[in-house]
Scaffold this active site. Structure first.
Site, PDB file in Angstrom:
ATOM      1  N   LYS A 110      46.066 -90.637 -33.987  1.00  0.00           N
ATOM      2  CA  LYS A 110      46.322 -89.546 -34.939  1.00  0.00           C
ATOM      3  C   LYS A 110      47.516 -89.913 -35.805  1.00  0.00           C
ATOM      4  O   LYS A 110      48.499 -90.446 -35.295  1.00  0.00           O
ATOM      5  CB  LYS A 110      46.601 -88.271 -34.131  1.00  0.00           C
ATOM      6  CG  LYS A 110      47.206 -87.144 -34.898  1.00  0.00           C
ATOM      7  CD  LYS A 110      48.383 -86.475 -34.154  1.00  0.00           C
ATOM      8  CE  LYS A 110      49.644 -87.293 -34.148  1.00  0.00           C
ATOM      9  NZ  LYS A 110      50.893 -86.573 -33.814  1.00  0.00           N
ATOM     10  N   ASP A 146      48.905 -81.246 -29.800  1.00  0.00           N
ATOM     11  CA  ASP A 146      48.104 -82.181 -30.606  1.00  0.00           C
ATOM     12  C   ASP A 146      46.679 -82.347 -30.087  1.00  0.00           C
ATOM     13  O   ASP A 146      45.881 -83.052 -30.702  1.00  0.00           O
ATOM     14  CB  ASP A 146      48.766 -83.573 -30.606  1.00  0.00           C
ATOM     15  CG  ASP A 146      49.841 -83.688 -31.672  1.00  0.00           C
ATOM     16  OD1 ASP A 146      49.854 -82.855 -32.596  1.00  0.00           O
ATOM     17  OD2 ASP A 146      50.651 -84.618 -31.567  1.00  0.00           O
TER      18      ASP A 146
HETATM   19  O1  C5P Z   1      52.681 -79.431 -26.916  1.00  0.00           O
HETATM   20  P1  C5P Z   1      53.348 -80.652 -26.415  1.00  0.00           P
HETATM   21  O2  C5P Z   1      53.427 -80.680 -24.901  1.00  0.00           O
HETATM   22  O3  C5P Z   1      52.772 -81.914 -26.960  1.00  0.00           O
HETATM   23  O4  C5P Z   1      54.839 -80.590 -26.940  1.00  0.00           O
HETATM   24  C1  C5P Z   1      55.883 -81.391 -26.427  1.00  0.00           C
HETATM   25  C2  C5P Z   1      57.196 -80.774 -26.825  1.00  0.00           C
HETATM   26  O5  C5P Z   1      57.383 -80.877 -28.242  1.00  0.00           O
HETATM   27  C3  C5P Z   1      57.292 -79.283 -26.537  1.00  0.00           C
HETATM   28  O6  C5P Z   1      57.736 -79.055 -25.238  1.00  0.00           O
HETATM   29  C4  C5P Z   1      58.307 -78.824 -27.576  1.00  0.00           C
HETATM   30  O7  C5P Z   1      59.604 -79.125 -27.132  1.00  0.00           O
HETATM   31  C5  C5P Z   1      58.001 -79.717 -28.764  1.00  0.00           C
HETATM   32  N1  C5P Z   1      57.120 -79.075 -29.744  1.00  0.00           N
HETATM   33  C6  C5P Z   1      57.622 -78.066 -30.545  1.00  0.00           C
HETATM   34  N2  C5P Z   1      56.802 -77.463 -31.465  1.00  0.00           N
HETATM   35  C7  C5P Z   1      55.526 -77.851 -31.608  1.00  0.00           C
HETATM   36  C8  C5P Z   1      54.997 -78.884 -30.804  1.00  0.00           C
HETATM   37  C9  C5P Z   1      55.825 -79.483 -29.881  1.00  0.00           C
HETATM   38  O8  C5P Z   1      58.794 -77.689 -30.441  1.00  0.00           O
HETATM   39  N3  C5P Z   1      54.748 -77.243 -32.514  1.00  0.00           N
END
Ligand code: C5P
Length: 273
Positions: free
Chosen positions: A15, A142
């Site tokens: 991606k 994602d």
């Molecule tokens: O959703 P994911 O586990 O991939 O996200 C990893 C970290 O990235 C989250 O714990 C958060 O700290 C940050 N994040 C965020 N806002 C988003 C996506 C991710 O703050 N939209």
């Protein structure tokens, strides 16, 4: 999806966030986003074979150090799908890890999404695409966009998607400097930001139009990522200075960077010595 003697083969393309604007932190701890997401012609590959229980193994150039245990996002995806679809069957999953880990190009999210797609087929499930994306949402921000792996306008924390059909295909060179950058840490270090509120992009005819549009945007995570891993700035400079490079930028929370080119000849750069 093709089959081979080892099972069903599913690709998990990388991606790329062509831009990534970050808004305010929400009550749930995530940040509101706006991003134009495309998928590359490279990625990981997974195979799925029928089995009684769920198991996975990992092979490929970036397999070293990866844990194939129950906490792997692939295994989490498989368990969650089995639970949501009330399935008791298993699968033997082999992940060929071609993409570097924690690198801003989907990696684990693409693998999890490919697991959902593969197991829907292996288990012969009738799960509507919206429901599958919702399973993905529970696995990571994602994952929903990687379920379809199609060019999309991304909003919300990543789960609000609009498929875009008129973004031109453009040659791209991706460079990963080999440092793992944890997403949460980069979001936490965010200072300045563009914020959100852009309209959907206009129809873009060719690479020049896409690049002109992208130059009005940015990746808000580039600055904190360059602070955490200064080699990213070096990579961005090197990409920008390549002959024919129209735009150099970082994807996601890094450290993978990319450059867009106007044609395939100039993007086929000889390796630097
Ligand atoms: O959703 P994911 O586990 O991939 O996200 C990893 C970290 O990235 C989250 O714990 C958060 O700290 C940050 N994040 C965020 N806002 C988003 C996506 C991710 O703050 N939209």
């Amino acid at each position: 999806m093709p089959k081979n003697p080892d099972g069903l083969i599913v690709s998990a393309p990388a991606k790329i966030n062509l831009f990534l604007h970050v808004g305010d932190k929400r009550a749930d701890g995530y940040h509101a986003l706006e991003s134009l997401v495309v998928f590359a012609g490279v990625g990981d590959t997974l195979t799925f074979a029928p089995a009684d229980g769920l198991s996975m193994s990992i092979t490929g150039p970036f397999a070293v150090g990866l844990d194939a245990g129950p906490d792997n996002l692939v295994m989490k995806a498989a368990r969650l799908l089995a639970e949501r679809a009330a399935v008791t069957r298993g699968a033997r999953i082999v992940l060929t890890k071609n993409l570097p880990v924690a690198s801003g190009i989907g990696g684990g999210s693409a693998d999890a999404a490919a697991t959902l797609r593969g197991l829907v087929q292996l288990w012969n499930l009738k799960m509507p695409p919206d429901d599958l994306r919702r399973v993905g949402e529970a696995l990571g921000s994602d994952v929903p966009v990687c379920v379809d792996s199609m060019t999309a306008w991304m909003e919300g924390r990543g789960e609000k998607l609009t498929t875009l059909n008129d973004v031109p295909e453009v040659p791209i060179v991706m460079v990963n400097p080999g440092v793992a950058v944890p997403t949460g840490k980069i979001f936490a270090a965010l200072k300045g930001r563009r914020g959100i509120g852009l309209a959907l992009p206009p129809k873009m005819r060719d690479a020049a139009a896409l690049v002109a549009y992208l130059k009005t945007t940015a990746n808000d995570l580039e600055a904190p990522a360059c602070e955490a891993a200064p080699v990213i700035a070096t990579v961005l400079e090197a990409l920008a200075s390549q002959q024919g490079a129209l735009l150099a930028r970082m994807s996601g929370s890094g450290a993978t960077c990319f450059a867009l080119f106007g044609d395939t000849e100039t993007s086929a750069m000889p390796p630097r010595r």
